[in-house]
Design a protein around this motif. Sequence first.
Motif, short mmCIF file in Angstrom:
data_model
loop_
_atom_site.label_atom_id
_atom_site.label_comp_id
_atom_site.label_asym_id
_atom_site.label_seq_id
_atom_site.Cartn_x
_atom_site.Cartn_y
_atom_site.Cartn_z
N TYR A 1 34.67 50.27 36.90
CA TYR A 1 35.28 49.08 36.32
C TYR A 1 34.77 47.80 37.00
O TYR A 1 34.58 46.77 36.34
CB TYR A 1 36.80 49.16 36.43
N LEU A 2 34.59 47.86 38.31
CA LEU A 2 34.06 46.70 39.02
C LEU A 2 32.66 46.35 38.55
O LEU A 2 32.32 45.18 38.34
CB LEU A 2 34.06 46.97 40.53
N VAL A 3 31.82 47.37 38.41
CA VAL A 3 30.46 47.13 37.94
C VAL A 3 30.46 46.56 36.53
O VAL A 3 29.74 45.60 36.23
CB VAL A 3 29.64 48.44 38.01
N LEU A 4 31.28 47.13 35.64
CA LEU A 4 31.34 46.63 34.27
C LEU A 4 31.81 45.18 34.23
O LEU A 4 31.26 44.35 33.50
CB LEU A 4 32.28 47.51 33.44
N SER B 1 42.78 34.02 38.34
CA SER B 1 43.45 34.28 39.62
C SER B 1 42.45 34.21 40.77
O SER B 1 41.31 34.67 40.64
CB SER B 1 44.10 35.67 39.59
N PRO B 2 42.85 33.66 41.91
CA PRO B 2 41.95 33.61 43.07
C PRO B 2 41.63 34.99 43.65
O PRO B 2 40.66 35.13 44.38
CB PRO B 2 42.72 32.75 44.08
N VAL B 3 42.47 35.98 43.34
CA VAL B 3 42.19 37.35 43.81
C VAL B 3 41.83 38.25 42.64
O VAL B 3 42.06 39.45 42.67
CB VAL B 3 43.40 37.92 44.59
N GLY B 4 41.25 37.65 41.60
CA GLY B 4 40.92 38.40 40.40
C GLY B 4 39.92 39.51 40.61
O GLY B 4 39.88 40.46 39.82
N PHE B 5 39.11 39.43 41.67
CA PHE B 5 38.14 40.50 41.94
C PHE B 5 38.83 41.83 42.24
O PHE B 5 38.20 42.89 42.16
CB PHE B 5 37.23 40.10 43.10
N LEU B 6 40.12 41.77 42.60
CA LEU B 6 40.87 43.00 42.86
C LEU B 6 41.46 43.62 41.60
O LEU B 6 41.91 44.76 41.63
CB LEU B 6 42.00 42.72 43.86
N VAL C 1 53.70 38.35 36.87
CA VAL C 1 52.92 38.38 38.11
C VAL C 1 51.53 38.92 37.78
O VAL C 1 51.41 40.06 37.33
CB VAL C 1 53.61 39.27 39.17
N PRO C 2 50.47 38.14 37.98
CA PRO C 2 49.13 38.55 37.52
C PRO C 2 48.67 39.90 38.06
O PRO C 2 48.17 40.73 37.30
CB PRO C 2 48.23 37.41 38.01
N LEU D 1 40.16 40.94 32.04
CA LEU D 1 39.16 40.03 32.60
C LEU D 1 39.57 38.56 32.51
O LEU D 1 39.38 37.82 33.49
CB LEU D 1 37.81 40.25 31.92
N PRO D 2 40.14 38.07 31.41
CA PRO D 2 40.63 36.68 31.42
C PRO D 2 41.72 36.46 32.47
O PRO D 2 41.77 35.40 33.09
CB PRO D 2 41.18 36.49 29.99
#
Length: 276
Positions: free
Chosen positions: A111-114, A210-215, A58-59, A204-205
């Motif tokens: 982590y979001l900024v990086l 994933s469509p919700v990868g920003f989370l 599960v991603p 990151l890959p």
Amino acid sequence: MGMRGGLLVLGLAVLGLVGLALGSGLLEEVSRSLYRTANTLYALLAPWVDGLRREVGVPWLSAFLLGVLAAFAPCQITTGASALAYLASSAIQGRVWPRFLAFLLGKALTYLVLAGVVLFLLGGSLDNPGAIFRPVRLALGPFMVLVGLGLLGVVRWPLAWGVPEGWGARLGAWGGLLGPLALGGVYGLAFCPTLFWLFFGLLLPLALASPVGFLFPLLFALGTGFPLGLLLLLFARMGRGQALKGMRRVGSRLLRGAGVVFVVLGILDTALYWNL
């Protein structure tokens, strides 16, 4: 002590402690022993956690488990221990969870900024990570010493001199969340090769697919705080226990104890990374 006097004491203390760390072979060997111990623990846990991640498939859960694994990366030993020392007194006094969440939010924002910088500004790859993260890693040891000296009351933070009374009262009413938020943000930059591979090489890959990868950076940050949260839960339960009820009276003194931990770990961190 005035502002100039405080800054002078602060500068002399940091220079002296960093010089001690760099000049002591014993401190360097202790630091390397801690690093080797952490590396052994990581090597033992990595196959289990990574195997669970691959088996579940599960991603979003994989992002969380990668964060759990990252918490045991060798470079996290000093930052993790100092974060525990910093939050332990709040756990015993029964008001730790807002501060703990603020700490995790600080890491998550970093982590979001990086992730955003690498994905959108650098085309998805970071060619020379050492040029970015090594200076940060070198600065973290002295930074922990600074925090420790502030917690011990040896010096006053420059921020405290410039904060108006109204803002100071508001920060106090928020439960002192600015400190753990800032600490989490800084500790989010504590990268080493292991953590770099987990975040940039695996997370990151996974996020891009994933469509919700920003989370996923947020879940990664939550995973890195999972072991710390379990330990804080233990401290909180101890604080509620009748047999250890007196520990609440000791809780206020633990913050100064955390200052000692920060100074010691900061010296050891400096001795290790400044001698690499």
